[in-house]
Design an enzyme around this catalytic site. Structure first.
Site, PDB file in Angstrom:
ATOM      1  CB  CYS A   1     -21.772  10.317 -22.738  1.00 25.03           C
ATOM      2  SG  CYS A   1     -21.171  10.865 -21.138  1.00 25.03           S
TER       3      CYS A   1
HETATM    4  N1  LIG Z   1     -18.065  14.526 -18.071  1.00 29.08           N
HETATM    5  C1  LIG Z   1     -19.324  14.265 -18.357  1.00 29.08           C
HETATM    6  O1  LIG Z   1     -19.994  15.041 -19.025  1.00 29.08           O
HETATM    7  C2  LIG Z   1     -20.000  13.009 -17.865  1.00 29.08           C
HETATM    8  C3  LIG Z   1     -21.411  12.936 -17.891  1.00 29.08           C
HETATM    9  C4  LIG Z   1     -22.022  11.795 -17.419  1.00 29.08           C
HETATM   10  C5  LIG Z   1     -21.241  10.728 -16.987  1.00 29.08           C
HETATM   11  N2  LIG Z   1     -19.875  10.826 -17.016  1.00 29.08           N
HETATM   12  C6  LIG Z   1     -19.106   9.681 -16.548  1.00 29.08           C
HETATM   13  O2  LIG Z   1     -18.303  10.088 -15.442  1.00 29.08           O
HETATM   14  C7  LIG Z   1     -17.073   9.361 -15.470  1.00 29.08           C
HETATM   15  C8  LIG Z   1     -15.907  10.343 -15.486  1.00 29.08           C
HETATM   16  O3  LIG Z   1     -15.943  11.068 -16.700  1.00 29.08           O
HETATM   17  P1  LIG Z   1     -15.212  12.469 -16.880  1.00 29.08           P
HETATM   18  O4  LIG Z   1     -15.558  12.987 -18.206  1.00 29.08           O
HETATM   19  O5  LIG Z   1     -15.458  13.315 -15.669  1.00 29.08           O
HETATM   20  O6  LIG Z   1     -13.712  11.995 -16.865  1.00 29.08           O
HETATM   21  P2  LIG Z   1     -12.375  12.825 -17.126  1.00 29.08           P
HETATM   22  O7  LIG Z   1     -11.761  12.296 -18.355  1.00 29.08           O
HETATM   23  O8  LIG Z   1     -12.618  14.274 -16.972  1.00 29.08           O
HETATM   24  O9  LIG Z   1     -11.441  12.275 -15.964  1.00 29.08           O
HETATM   25  C9  LIG Z   1     -11.648  12.543 -14.615  1.00 29.08           C
HETATM   26  C10 LIG Z   1     -10.335  12.477 -13.894  1.00 29.08           C
HETATM   27  O10 LIG Z   1     -10.062  11.158 -13.441  1.00 29.08           O
HETATM   28  C11 LIG Z   1      -8.663  11.076 -13.266  1.00 29.08           C
HETATM   29  N3  LIG Z   1      -8.270   9.688 -13.066  1.00 29.08           N
HETATM   30  C12 LIG Z   1      -8.167   8.707 -13.987  1.00 29.08           C
HETATM   31  N4  LIG Z   1      -7.841   7.552 -13.390  1.00 29.08           N
HETATM   32  C13 LIG Z   1      -7.723   7.806 -12.075  1.00 29.08           C
HETATM   33  C14 LIG Z   1      -7.405   7.024 -10.933  1.00 29.08           C
HETATM   34  N5  LIG Z   1      -7.179   5.706 -11.049  1.00 29.08           N
HETATM   35  N6  LIG Z   1      -7.376   7.619  -9.733  1.00 29.08           N
HETATM   36  C15 LIG Z   1      -7.626   8.933  -9.622  1.00 29.08           C
HETATM   37  N7  LIG Z   1      -7.940   9.728 -10.641  1.00 29.08           N
HETATM   38  C16 LIG Z   1      -7.993   9.173 -11.859  1.00 29.08           C
HETATM   39  C17 LIG Z   1      -8.143  11.718 -14.525  1.00 29.08           C
HETATM   40  O11 LIG Z   1      -6.787  12.157 -14.342  1.00 29.08           O
HETATM   41  C18 LIG Z   1      -9.109  12.890 -14.712  1.00 29.08           C
HETATM   42  O12 LIG Z   1      -8.588  14.098 -14.190  1.00 29.08           O
HETATM   43  C19 LIG Z   1     -17.120   8.460 -16.713  1.00 29.08           C
HETATM   44  O13 LIG Z   1     -17.592   7.191 -16.338  1.00 29.08           O
HETATM   45  C20 LIG Z   1     -18.145   9.151 -17.593  1.00 29.08           C
HETATM   46  O14 LIG Z   1     -18.766   8.249 -18.462  1.00 29.08           O
HETATM   47  C21 LIG Z   1     -19.250  11.953 -17.425  1.00 29.08           C
END
Ligand SMILES: NC(=O)c1ccc[n+]([C@@H]2O[C@H](COP(=O)([O-])OP(=O)(O)OC[C@H]3O[C@@H](n4cnc5c(N)ncnc54)[C@H](O)[C@@H]3O)[C@@H](O)[C@H]2O)c1
Length: 391
Positions: A243
């Site tokens: 992030c």
């Molecule tokens: N994890 C956090 O702490 C957090 C906090 C705030 C915001 N976010 C935001 O949330 C979003 C997701 O982040 P995250 O850390 O959960 O991601 P992550 O890296 O854990 O990925 C989530 C999942 O998405 C899957 N994926 C990727 N492309 C895909 C597709 N086309 N179809 C289906 N599944 C798909 C991946 O295989 C993975 O399992 C980002 O935009 C991030 O900036 C995350």
């Protein structure tokens, strides 16, 4: 799991088959969700994971929360978001709410997701509702979670707002409607950029203090006594995770697209980026100059305590700089089994200096200080202890 707790039946779709199999076998890939909680949801039938996008046809609410990383030019890479929108579109039923929770620049819902879904949706799914509700989860946080963190919701129209607010009110204690998806998207970038620039400010301030022998932590503690207008941030090896180092680059890119420049943010990013080099130099200053090949132990390589996540960890740059300065470098982190092709060493590894980069629970620092090893503490954890130098 928050939606399961609120009584929804949830299908988690992911295109990574191994993760889907792991989840369906009851092993949680998310640190803040226990296997027990996951298994209860699977057993009750309230939750299952799938790689099959046609499951979307059964959903009345679809939340998109795929990663929004940077491409090789360090610019927004929305390919995963686009592919997720393309993959759900043929199966979206009439009257379904589609929400984007992924972090991205303002306009992503309106300009990318909605046109994609509209292009590929079935002809009979006439009414689809859209909103943006950026995820605010803070992994490893034992106080603030999905339920008690207020949720921003920016909908595309009045009907979408009613649907989106109803959904988020069912899973969050507080839901705040903002006037457009762009406000919600921009607020998310502002929140994380606020952290980036404040961390940069304190990193710069720490270097000024260190060069004059003033203890920066005592200064921060003193300033924190002011009951208004000040918020404490601490210096460290740099910024990591998916992030803080990434989201502000969505902001700087968005500024450039609109003919402007986010100079202040760019400066902050470069100050943070220079921290690993500064930390490497400070650590080697603690070593006897006669040692030509110093052995340096890095304690904690995850980007923050309590998690094993090494994405964008500034410790990678730290290790690179230490090696460039001629050091033999090893690392120890109870939460990380392997990192960048190397394995951890035991805390008893013979070294000339240690750098506490991330204070992971379960690291026995006394075993180092007891052996007379100098430690550069970049985490403000062990002040006033013999053998510890604060960043
Ligand atoms: N994890 C956090 O702490 C957090 C906090 C705030 C915001 N976010 C935001 O949330 C979003 C997701 O982040 P995250 O850390 O959960 O991601 P992550 O890296 O854990 O990925 C989530 C999942 O998405 C899957 N994926 C990727 N492309 C895909 C597709 N086309 N179809 C289906 N599944 C798909 C991946 O295989 C993975 O399992 C980002 O935009 C991030 O900036 C995350």
């Amino acid at each position: 799991m928050a939606a399961v707790d609120a009584g929804w039946t949830v299908i988690g779709i992911d295109n990574f088959g191994a993760k889907v199999a792991q989840i369906n076998s009851g092993k949680s890939p998310v640190e803040d969700i226990s296997d027990t909680q996951l298994q209860a949801a699977l057993t009750s039938g309230a939750y299952r994971a799938s790689t099959d996008f046609s499951s979307v046809a059964k959903a009345s609410v679809i939340t998109i929360c795929v990663p929004t990383p940077l491409d090789e030019k360090r610019e927004p890479d929305l390919s995963l978001l686009q592919s997720a929108a393309t993959a759900i579109a043929p199966f979206v039923s009439n009257e379904t709410l589609v929400v984007s929770e992924s972090t991205s620049y303002p306009g992503t819902l309106r300009d990318i997701i909605i046109p994609t879904v509209d292009l590929f949706k079935p002809k009979d799914s006439v009414n689809i509702y859209f909103a943006s509700a950026p995820e605010r989860v803070n992994p490893g946080d034992t106080v603030w979670n999905q339920k008690n963190t207020p949720r921003l919701v920016g909908a595309i129209d009045a009907a979408s707002k009613v649907k989106a607010i109803a959904f988020y009110e069912s899973i969050c204690d507080v839901t705040l409607a903002v006037s457009s998806p762009e406000i919600a998207e921009a607020a998310k970038l502002l929140e994380n950029t606020f952290r980036l620039v404040n961390i940069a400010l304190i990193n710069e301030f720490a270097q000024l203090c260190a060069s004059t022998g003033v203890n920066v932590h005592d200064v921060i503690d003193a300033a924190s006594s002011k009951p208004y207008g000040f918020m404490p941030f601490r210096p460290g090896v740099g910024v990591g995770g998916h992030c803080i180092p990434v989201d502000p680059l969505y902001l700087t890119w968005w500024a450039r697209q609109n003919g402007g420049r986010a100079e202040f943010v760019e400066t902050a990013a470069s100050i943070n980026h220079a921290m690993p080099k500064y930390v490497a130099r400070r650590a080697l200053e603690l070593i006897d100059k006669s040692i030509t090949k110093p052995r340096v132990l890095i304690l904690g390589v995850a980007y923050k305590p309590g998690v094993g996540d090494v994405r964008e960890s500034p410790v990678l740059e730290l290790r690179k700089h230490l090696r460039e300065l001629g050091a033999d470098v090893a690392w120890h982190d109870p939460f990380v089994l392997a990192w960048e092709g190397t394995e951890p060493v035991d805390i008893s590894w013979e070294c000339n200096v240690a750098i506490l980069a991330t204070k992971q629970p379960g690291m026995d620092i006394a075993r180092l200080t007891g052996r007379g090893i100098q430690i550069l503490d970049c985490t403000n954890s062990f002040k006033n202890l013999d053998g510890i130098t604060m960043l």
